[in-house]
Design a protein around this motif. Structure first.
Motif, PDB file in Angstrom:
ATOM      1  N   ALA A  71      45.752  31.999 -13.304  1.00 20.37           N
ATOM      2  CA  ALA A  71      45.347  33.350 -13.184  1.00 20.37           C
ATOM      3  C   ALA A  71      46.343  34.388 -12.563  1.00 20.37           C
ATOM      4  O   ALA A  71      46.092  35.414 -12.881  1.00 20.37           O
ATOM      5  CB  ALA A  71      44.761  32.574 -11.539  1.00 20.37           C
ATOM      6  N   LEU A  72      47.328  33.839 -12.586  1.00 14.82           N
ATOM      7  CA  LEU A  72      48.225  34.535 -11.868  1.00 14.82           C
ATOM      8  C   LEU A  72      48.644  34.998 -13.238  1.00 14.82           C
ATOM      9  O   LEU A  72      49.360  36.562 -13.583  1.00 14.82           O
ATOM     10  CB  LEU A  72      49.962  33.928 -11.584  1.00 14.82           C
ATOM     11  N   ARG A  73      48.876  35.175 -14.427  1.00 17.33           N
ATOM     12  CA  ARG A  73      49.419  35.088 -15.364  1.00 17.33           C
ATOM     13  C   ARG A  73      48.494  36.854 -16.144  1.00 17.33           C
ATOM     14  O   ARG A  73      48.574  37.531 -16.452  1.00 17.33           O
ATOM     15  CB  ARG A  73      49.212  34.376 -16.835  1.00 17.33           C
ATOM     16  N   GLU A  74      46.956  35.741 -15.784  1.00 22.84           N
ATOM     17  CA  GLU A  74      46.163  36.970 -16.267  1.00 22.84           C
ATOM     18  C   GLU A  74      45.680  37.888 -15.175  1.00 22.84           C
ATOM     19  O   GLU A  74      45.787  39.781 -15.319  1.00 22.84           O
ATOM     20  CB  GLU A  74      44.477  36.923 -15.762  1.00 22.84           C
ATOM     21  N   ALA A  75      46.568  37.937 -13.970  1.00 24.05           N
ATOM     22  CA  ALA A  75      46.576  39.222 -13.280  1.00 24.05           C
ATOM     23  C   ALA A  75      47.690  39.734 -13.488  1.00 24.05           C
ATOM     24  O   ALA A  75      48.565  40.677 -12.313  1.00 24.05           O
ATOM     25  CB  ALA A  75      46.898  38.566 -11.586  1.00 24.05           C
ATOM     26  N   GLY A  76      48.913  40.050 -14.095  1.00 20.59           N
ATOM     27  CA  GLY A  76      50.513  40.347 -14.361  1.00 20.59           C
ATOM     28  C   GLY A  76      51.457  39.783 -13.775  1.00 20.59           C
ATOM     29  O   GLY A  76      51.907  40.443 -14.061  1.00 20.59           O
ATOM     30  N   ALA A  77      50.968  38.807 -13.236  1.00 25.34           N
ATOM     31  CA  ALA A  77      52.531  38.248 -12.750  1.00 25.34           C
ATOM     32  C   ALA A  77      52.592  36.972 -13.300  1.00 25.34           C
ATOM     33  O   ALA A  77      52.083  35.875 -13.407  1.00 25.34           O
ATOM     34  CB  ALA A  77      51.611  37.733 -10.741  1.00 25.34           C
ATOM     35  N   ASP A  78      54.002  36.556 -13.163  1.00 27.94           N
ATOM     36  CA  ASP A  78      54.503  35.361 -13.262  1.00 27.94           C
ATOM     37  C   ASP A  78      54.896  34.300 -12.375  1.00 27.94           C
ATOM     38  O   ASP A  78      55.156  34.772 -11.612  1.00 27.94           O
ATOM     39  CB  ASP A  78      56.197  35.903 -13.471  1.00 27.94           C
ATOM     40  N   GLY A  79      53.522  33.377 -12.389  1.00 31.04           N
ATOM     41  CA  GLY A  79      54.028  32.718 -11.637  1.00 31.04           C
ATOM     42  C   GLY A  79      54.901  31.425 -11.065  1.00 31.04           C
ATOM     43  O   GLY A  79      55.642  31.033 -10.277  1.00 31.04           O
ATOM     44  N   TRP A  80      55.625  31.491 -12.905  1.00 28.18           N
ATOM     45  CA  TRP A  80      57.153  30.744 -12.175  1.00 28.18           C
ATOM     46  C   TRP A  80      57.958  31.390 -11.650  1.00 28.18           C
ATOM     47  O   TRP A  80      59.103  30.684 -11.030  1.00 28.18           O
ATOM     48  CB  TRP A  80      57.336  30.266 -13.802  1.00 28.18           C
ATOM     49  N   ALA A  81      57.918  32.176 -11.809  1.00 30.46           N
ATOM     50  CA  ALA A  81      59.021  33.392 -10.930  1.00 30.46           C
ATOM     51  C   ALA A  81      58.975  33.666  -9.414  1.00 30.46           C
ATOM     52  O   ALA A  81      59.926  33.582  -9.047  1.00 30.46           O
ATOM     53  CB  ALA A  81      59.657  34.873 -12.188  1.00 30.46           C
ATOM     54  N   LEU A  82      57.950  33.145  -9.016  1.00 30.63           N
ATOM     55  CA  LEU A  82      57.343  33.540  -7.617  1.00 30.63           C
ATOM     56  C   LEU A  82      57.810  32.110  -6.874  1.00 30.63           C
ATOM     57  O   LEU A  82      57.527  31.289  -6.942  1.00 30.63           O
ATOM     58  CB  LEU A  82      55.747  34.022  -7.492  1.00 30.63           C
ATOM     59  N   ASP A  83      58.220  32.286  -5.836  1.00 25.71           N
ATOM     60  CA  ASP A  83      58.606  31.876  -4.465  1.00 25.71           C
ATOM     61  C   ASP A  83      57.254  31.450  -3.525  1.00 25.71           C
ATOM     62  O   ASP A  83      56.237  32.318  -4.535  1.00 25.71           O
ATOM     63  CB  ASP A  83      59.702  32.022  -3.932  1.00 25.71           C
ATOM     64  N   ALA A  84      57.792  30.440  -2.759  1.00 30.97           N
ATOM     65  CA  ALA A  84      56.771  30.386  -2.261  1.00 30.97           C
ATOM     66  C   ALA A  84      56.108  30.909  -0.786  1.00 30.97           C
ATOM     67  O   ALA A  84      54.688  31.864  -0.599  1.00 30.97           O
ATOM     68  CB  ALA A  84      57.266  29.254  -1.043  1.00 30.97           C
ATOM     69  N   THR A  85      56.230  33.018  -1.272  1.00 31.41           N
ATOM     70  CA  THR A  85      56.754  33.697  -0.137  1.00 31.41           C
ATOM     71  C   THR A  85      56.073  34.271  -0.846  1.00 31.41           C
ATOM     72  O   THR A  85      55.341  35.870  -0.733  1.00 31.41           O
ATOM     73  CB  THR A  85      57.732  34.463   0.420  1.00 31.41           C
ATOM     74  N   GLY A  86      55.939  33.997  -2.590  1.00 31.03           N
ATOM     75  CA  GLY A  86      55.285  35.342  -3.686  1.00 31.03           C
ATOM     76  C   GLY A  86      56.710  36.878  -4.033  1.00 31.03           C
ATOM     77  O   GLY A  86      56.254  37.495  -5.247  1.00 31.03           O
ATOM     78  N   SER A  87      57.119  36.202  -4.035  1.00 31.17           N
ATOM     79  CA  SER A  87      58.541  37.098  -4.364  1.00 31.17           C
ATOM     80  C   SER A  87      59.137  36.734  -5.052  1.00 31.17           C
ATOM     81  O   SER A  87      59.589  35.705  -5.934  1.00 31.17           O
ATOM     82  CB  SER A  87      59.988  37.024  -3.221  1.00 31.17           C
ATOM     83  N   ASP A  88      59.300  37.504  -6.312  1.00 26.61           N
ATOM     84  CA  ASP A  88      60.238  37.393  -7.799  1.00 26.61           C
ATOM     85  C   ASP A  88      61.620  37.728  -7.928  1.00 26.61           C
ATOM     86  O   ASP A  88      62.757  37.336  -8.248  1.00 26.61           O
ATOM     87  CB  ASP A  88      59.663  38.139  -8.596  1.00 26.61           C
ATOM     88  N   GLN A  89      62.101  37.902  -6.282  1.00 25.73           N
ATOM     89  CA  GLN A  89      63.553  38.681  -5.942  1.00 25.73           C
ATOM     90  C   GLN A  89      64.827  37.664  -5.914  1.00 25.73           C
ATOM     91  O   GLN A  89      64.193  36.321  -4.849  1.00 25.73           O
ATOM     92  CB  GLN A  89      63.633  39.342  -4.719  1.00 25.73           C
TER      93      GLN A  89
END
Length: 254
Positions: free
Chosen positions: A74-92
């Motif tokens: 679902a995240l991939r379809e929305a244009g986000a990388d779920g593997w890269a996100l932490d528990a807060t949704g940040s990819d920083q």
């Protein structure tokens, strides 16, 4: 079959080792570790602390994350990388490390493939290794990465012929000119002189050169065939992005 985040590159394990050392040192620092800080012409690895536990190593595996397959799709379809996100949704990333430092560590890992090969071939007494294909602006960074991240504790890389009774020394020689990306002829002439001096000493030698370095024919005859610094390819670029564009150190390679 590889997961969407895993690399099957033969150097992947060594790359993780060097990146772990880089992260640990950078997060510990600021004065304690700095690739730009040397003691004269001596570059030595910082204290690395205890060996990581099995749990810490498992947590670093690229396939370790908390989202199920449905969430990732679902995240991939929305244009986000779920593997890269932490528990807060940040990819920083928690700690920002200069990409050129990460990239050099990865390219050196890909060049030597394993730590065992680097140690066995590069650090035996009187070993002579030539590494070419290093861009002129990256020669200094390559020398410092080798000294800081790749040497065992107790060793040092020395950029000039060592003095005194030090035994665990890797002589690292490279043509070098401050403040320029184009190396003049005298930088190569100076490097040739340093190579000749280094060969008379018992310590292993590593020579770093740009591609097509204009060394004399007589010196070329005594140097072994050169290794070429691994170029930036898909595997290296994905490993870089996993460090610069991910809060978890993982990335959806698909």
């Amino acid at each position: 079959m590889p997961t969407p985040t895993s690399s099957s590159a033969p150097w992947a394990r060594y790359g993780r080792i060097l990146l772990r050392r880089l992260r640990q040192a950078e997060s510990a620092r600021a004065s304690e570790f700095d690739l730009d800080a040397t003691e004269g012409d001596v570059i030595a690895p910082p204290e690395r602390g205890a060996t990581p536990s099995a749990i810490e190593l498992l947590d670093e595996l690229e396939a370790s994350q908390l989202r199920d397959a449905g969430e990732l799709d679902a995240l991939r379809e929305a244009g986000a990388d779920g593997w890269a996100l932490d528990a807060t949704g940040s990819d920083q990333p928690a700690h920002i490390i200069a990409p050129d430092r990460i990239l050099m560590a990865l390219r050196l890992a890909a060049t030597f493939t394993t730590e065992e090969r680097f140690l066995a071939d590069g650090l035996r007494p009187r070993a002579l290794t030539v590494l070419d294909g290093v861009e002129p602006h990256a020669l200094d960074g390559a020398a410092k990465t080798i000294g800081r991240l790749m040497l065992p504790q107790g060793w040092s890389a020395q950029l000039r012929a060592p003095h005194g009774g030090a035994t665990k020394v890797l002589q690292v020689i490279r043509p070098y000119e401050i403040g320029t990306n184009r190396l003049p002829d005298h930088a190569y002439a100076r490097a040739e002189s340093e190579i000749v001096t280094a060969l008379a000493l018992p310590h292993p030698v590593m020579v770093l050169l740009p591609a097509g370095a204009p060394l004399s024919a007589s010196l070329r005859r005594v140097l072994p065939p050169a290794l070429t610094l691994a170029p930036i390819d898909r595997e290296i670029l994905l490993a870089l992005l996993a460090q610069t564009h991910s809060a978890t150190g993982k990335i959806d390679r698909a």
